[in-house]
Design an enzyme around this catalytic site. Sequence first.
Site, PDB file in Angstrom:
ATOM      1  N   TRP A 103      -6.415 -11.950  54.768  1.00 51.21           N
ATOM      2  CA  TRP A 103      -5.276 -11.081  55.074  1.00 51.21           C
ATOM      3  C   TRP A 103      -5.583  -9.628  54.754  1.00 51.21           C
ATOM      4  O   TRP A 103      -5.155  -8.716  55.464  1.00 51.21           O
ATOM      5  CB  TRP A 103      -4.001 -11.581  54.384  1.00 51.21           C
ATOM      6  CG  TRP A 103      -3.681 -12.956  54.873  1.00 51.21           C
ATOM      7  CD1 TRP A 103      -3.781 -14.121  54.166  1.00 51.21           C
ATOM      8  CD2 TRP A 103      -3.287 -13.331  56.209  1.00 51.21           C
ATOM      9  NE1 TRP A 103      -3.467 -15.189  54.977  1.00 51.21           N
ATOM     10  CE2 TRP A 103      -3.161 -14.733  56.221  1.00 51.21           C
ATOM     11  CE3 TRP A 103      -3.043 -12.622  57.375  1.00 51.21           C
ATOM     12  CZ2 TRP A 103      -2.790 -15.440  57.367  1.00 51.21           C
ATOM     13  CZ3 TRP A 103      -2.666 -13.319  58.521  1.00 51.21           C
ATOM     14  CH2 TRP A 103      -2.545 -14.710  58.505  1.00 51.21           C
ATOM     15  N   ASP A 172       0.831  -5.903  49.838  1.00 52.84           N
ATOM     16  CA  ASP A 172       1.275  -7.023  50.673  1.00 52.84           C
ATOM     17  C   ASP A 172       1.616  -8.172  49.715  1.00 52.84           C
ATOM     18  O   ASP A 172       0.731  -8.792  49.132  1.00 52.84           O
ATOM     19  CB  ASP A 172       0.136  -7.424  51.625  1.00 52.84           C
ATOM     20  CG  ASP A 172       0.448  -8.697  52.409  1.00 52.84           C
ATOM     21  OD1 ASP A 172       1.545  -9.259  52.245  1.00 52.84           O
ATOM     22  OD2 ASP A 172      -0.424  -9.131  53.193  1.00 52.84           O
ATOM     23  N   LYS A 196       7.524 -17.461  53.068  1.00 49.95           N
ATOM     24  CA  LYS A 196       6.884 -18.240  52.019  1.00 49.95           C
ATOM     25  C   LYS A 196       7.807 -18.344  50.810  1.00 49.95           C
ATOM     26  O   LYS A 196       8.148 -19.428  50.359  1.00 49.95           O
ATOM     27  CB  LYS A 196       5.556 -17.613  51.613  1.00 49.95           C
ATOM     28  CG  LYS A 196       4.593 -17.581  52.777  1.00 49.95           C
ATOM     29  CD  LYS A 196       3.411 -16.706  52.509  1.00 49.95           C
ATOM     30  CE  LYS A 196       2.653 -16.408  53.771  1.00 49.95           C
ATOM     31  NZ  LYS A 196       2.082 -17.578  54.440  1.00 49.95           N
TER      32      LYS A 196
END
Length: 361
Positions: A103, A172, A196
């Site tokens: 990511w 993030d 999530k």
Amino acid sequence: MTKRVCNFYAGPATLPLPALKKAKEELLDFNGTGMSIMEISHRSKEYDAIHQESKDLVRKLMNIPDEYKILWLQGGASTQFWMVPLNLRQDDKPFEYVNTGVWSKKAIKEAGFYGKVNVVASSEDDNFSYIPKKIEFSKNISFAHITGNNTIYGTEYHDWPNTYGDVPLVCDMSSNIMDKKIDVKRFGVIYAGAQKNIGPAGVTLLIVREDLLNRVNEEIPAMQKWITHAKKDSLFNTAPTWAIYMCKLSLDYLKSIGGISAIEKINKDKAKLLYDMIDNSNGFYKGHAKPDSRSLMNVTFNLPNEELEQKCVKEALDEGLVGLKGHRSVGGMRASIYNAMSIDGVKKLVDFLKQFQEKNQ
Ligand code: PMP
């Protein structure tokens, strides 16, 4: 009775049962309107109450100071990979990133379309099994970026790196937002796909220090600028009302159990159960992450061989333990134990893994 399994998927992921029940209860008739919240205008007073409450919950739970704006955006965290550089770039100042996995790499690639990117630290030399210890950002940069939790590798920052002066730190937090108490003032921007730890897919939370909203070049399309969404309270265009409503219900539940300090303790207990099991398995289970970088949210481990890993995932499934297959870049198994996963769910998994070891070693 409805069947519910123990859901260890990495995201979309398990949600608090009380939130799902409340949504079910209100599905056909929200608050006496005779309509579902999904069917109501995003400009209606009924939806507006949900919208405001959802933001209040985020602010109160995370103790977010007044000088930060809370935005609900669309396009996933992946959209923030390019919105961050587009909104924060300053003159010719480069951007600095830490590369801690897939990511981070994607964020780095997207940032490259907007300016010069320097990667100041990386853990790629050991398949991203750790968070680099020495992270030094430069002085003259637009912003510094980290990935707070690496969903695929199961590593997480437990301390935040410093930046010089007023260089904003951007994080993030898609897979660890609200997993533990943090000092929001350490960050210029925090972003997280909701799917999530705080809600369903379809909405992204962005927390941004207000002064940073003015950096963007006005001469670009409205939807690309955070300031557009900030000025219109995330209602510039049709908001993802259902997703925001579900976030609100799941955050109501988090608040009801004592907020982030309470869930932090539970998360640490849950993670300890699994990591202790791994550490006491005489090497049958091997954790991917180095102990000091272990994630509270995604526990990654391998078994002695791939055949056993497949067998373990299959037998777990038969026991109602779902979503344990590791990501292809690490292989093995991954138990995502987000806020909504109960300690009982983790205990069930640990018991299963201990028995599996006894039968198969
Ligand atoms: N960042 C992290 C840490 C992630 O785990 C993910 C999704 N798994 C993303 C970004 C991408 O999020 P989205 O799918 O919402 O774009």
